[in-house]
Design an enzyme around this catalytic site. Structure first.
Site, PDB file in Angstrom:
ATOM      1  N   ASP A 154       0.814  -1.203   0.000  1.00  0.00           N
ATOM      2  CA  ASP A 154       0.000   0.000   0.000  1.00  0.00           C
ATOM      3  C   ASP A 154       0.852   1.259   0.000  1.00  0.00           C
ATOM      4  O   ASP A 154       2.076   1.211   0.162  1.00  0.00           O
ATOM      5  CB  ASP A 154      -0.936   0.003   1.222  1.00  0.00           C
ATOM      6  CG  ASP A 154      -0.242  -0.452   2.508  1.00  0.00           C
ATOM      7  OD1 ASP A 154       0.975  -0.221   2.641  1.00  0.00           O
ATOM      8  OD2 ASP A 154      -0.906  -1.035   3.375  1.00  0.00           O
TER       9      ASP A 154
ATOM     10  N   HIS B  20      -7.196  -4.871  10.129  1.00  0.00           N
ATOM     11  CA  HIS B  20      -6.906  -4.622   8.716  1.00  0.00           C
ATOM     12  C   HIS B  20      -5.567  -5.246   8.319  1.00  0.00           C
ATOM     13  O   HIS B  20      -4.652  -5.360   9.114  1.00  0.00           O
ATOM     14  CB  HIS B  20      -6.950  -3.119   8.376  1.00  0.00           C
ATOM     15  CG  HIS B  20      -5.828  -2.297   8.913  1.00  0.00           C
ATOM     16  ND1 HIS B  20      -6.013  -1.232   9.759  1.00  0.00           N
ATOM     17  CD2 HIS B  20      -4.482  -2.356   8.709  1.00  0.00           C
ATOM     18  CE1 HIS B  20      -4.853  -0.669  10.044  1.00  0.00           C
ATOM     19  NE2 HIS B  20      -3.902  -1.345   9.418  1.00  0.00           N
TER      20      HIS B  20
ATOM     21  N   GLU C 214      -9.814  -2.113   5.374  1.00  0.00           N
ATOM     22  CA  GLU C 214     -10.493  -1.837   6.634  1.00  0.00           C
ATOM     23  C   GLU C 214     -11.707  -2.751   6.819  1.00  0.00           C
ATOM     24  O   GLU C 214     -12.223  -3.320   5.848  1.00  0.00           O
ATOM     25  CB  GLU C 214     -10.934  -0.369   6.676  1.00  0.00           C
ATOM     26  CG  GLU C 214      -9.819   0.635   6.493  1.00  0.00           C
ATOM     27  CD  GLU C 214      -8.950   0.793   7.734  1.00  0.00           C
ATOM     28  OE1 GLU C 214      -9.101   0.001   8.684  1.00  0.00           O
ATOM     29  OE2 GLU C 214      -8.116   1.714   7.758  1.00  0.00           O
TER      30      GLU C 214
END
Length: 256
Positions: A67, A138, A143
């Protein structure tokens, strides 16, 4: 799911680094999926130490990161691109062109996400994916929600995640509110998954994620369905898990 108990953070880091180094030795041109945050730092430092001793060679390794914050420049010390240079890439002989972090500078979310997926596919998929575990369950920035997200996508960060990450910024107002993240489907397509968890503050979510029901309300619980997952937890993080309580009770002679 293989759960390995480590004595403390240092032991957890060393055990996780052992697994990653074995992957590199067995397949020198492997594709590693990498994570950021405070938990993997010790693992990366152990890998660097072994590289400096001549035990590891990263020259043929490719990496893809989970990410990246949306809107942060690569030169921003809080970007995950910067994090990876500081904590691993600048210290080993990896080819920087073979390292891939989602492009947080790309304002076109759909384009940024599609390109990251294309990179993963072009590499033939991920051989070993390293994950941390968020306080709300998460993995990556996936999430809790009503469904398991599929591929790399734009996510609005939960307030709990923003608060947790505020420690890295001058103020909570500076924490980005969005990020690009690999989706659950992408993570689950990795051939092997390695999860590192440390600290008493993660004990409740470890119990829920790895010993509770599989539910998108606890995104990491989907890992129970993967055929090759190793979780390395220190004793504090395992302190509320049924497995640890059972072993502790047997050790103390409380079970008959």
């Amino acid at each position: 799911m293989n759960i390995i108990r480590a004595k403390d953070y240092q032991d957890m880091s060393r055990k996780a680094a052992n697994i990653i180094s074995a992957q590199i030795i067995m397949k020198p041109d492997c594709v590693l999926g990498l994570a950021t945050g405070s938990t993997p730092v010790g693992t990366y430092h152990q890998l660097i130490e072994w590289y400096e001793k001549g035990d590891l060679d990263f020259s043929r390794v490719s990496t893809v990161n989970l990410d990246e914050y949306r809107g942060l420049a690569h030169t921003d010390p809080q970007s995950y691109y910067y994090f990876m240079q500081e904590n691993l890439f600048d210290h080993v002989n990896i080819d920087k062109t073979a390292t891939h972090v989602p492009d947080g500078t790309n304002p076109d979310a759909a384009d940024a996400c599609v390109k990251h997926e294309q990179i993963i596919k072009s590499l033939g998929g991920i051989d070993l994916q390293l994950l941390g575990l968020g306080n709300n369950g998460h993995i990556g920035f996936n999430e809790p929600g009503a469904a398991f997200e599929k591929e790399t996508h734009l996510v609005d960060l939960a307030e709990s995640t923003i608060r947790a990450n505020a420690r890295f910024f001058t103020s909570i107002d500076e924490v980005p509110k969005q990020a690009y993240t690999m989706g659950i489907r992408t993570i689950m397509q990795a051939k092997k998954i390695l999860v590192v968890v440390s600290g008493e503050g993660k004990a409740d979510i470890v119990s829920r994620a790895f010993f509770g029901p599989v539910t998108p309300e606890v995104p990491a619980s989907i890992l129970q369905m993967h055929p090759d997952v190793t979780v390395v937890c220190d004793e504090a993080a395992l302190s509320l898990s049924p497995l640890w309580r059972y072993k502790s009770q047997r050790k103390m002679g409380d079970l008959r």
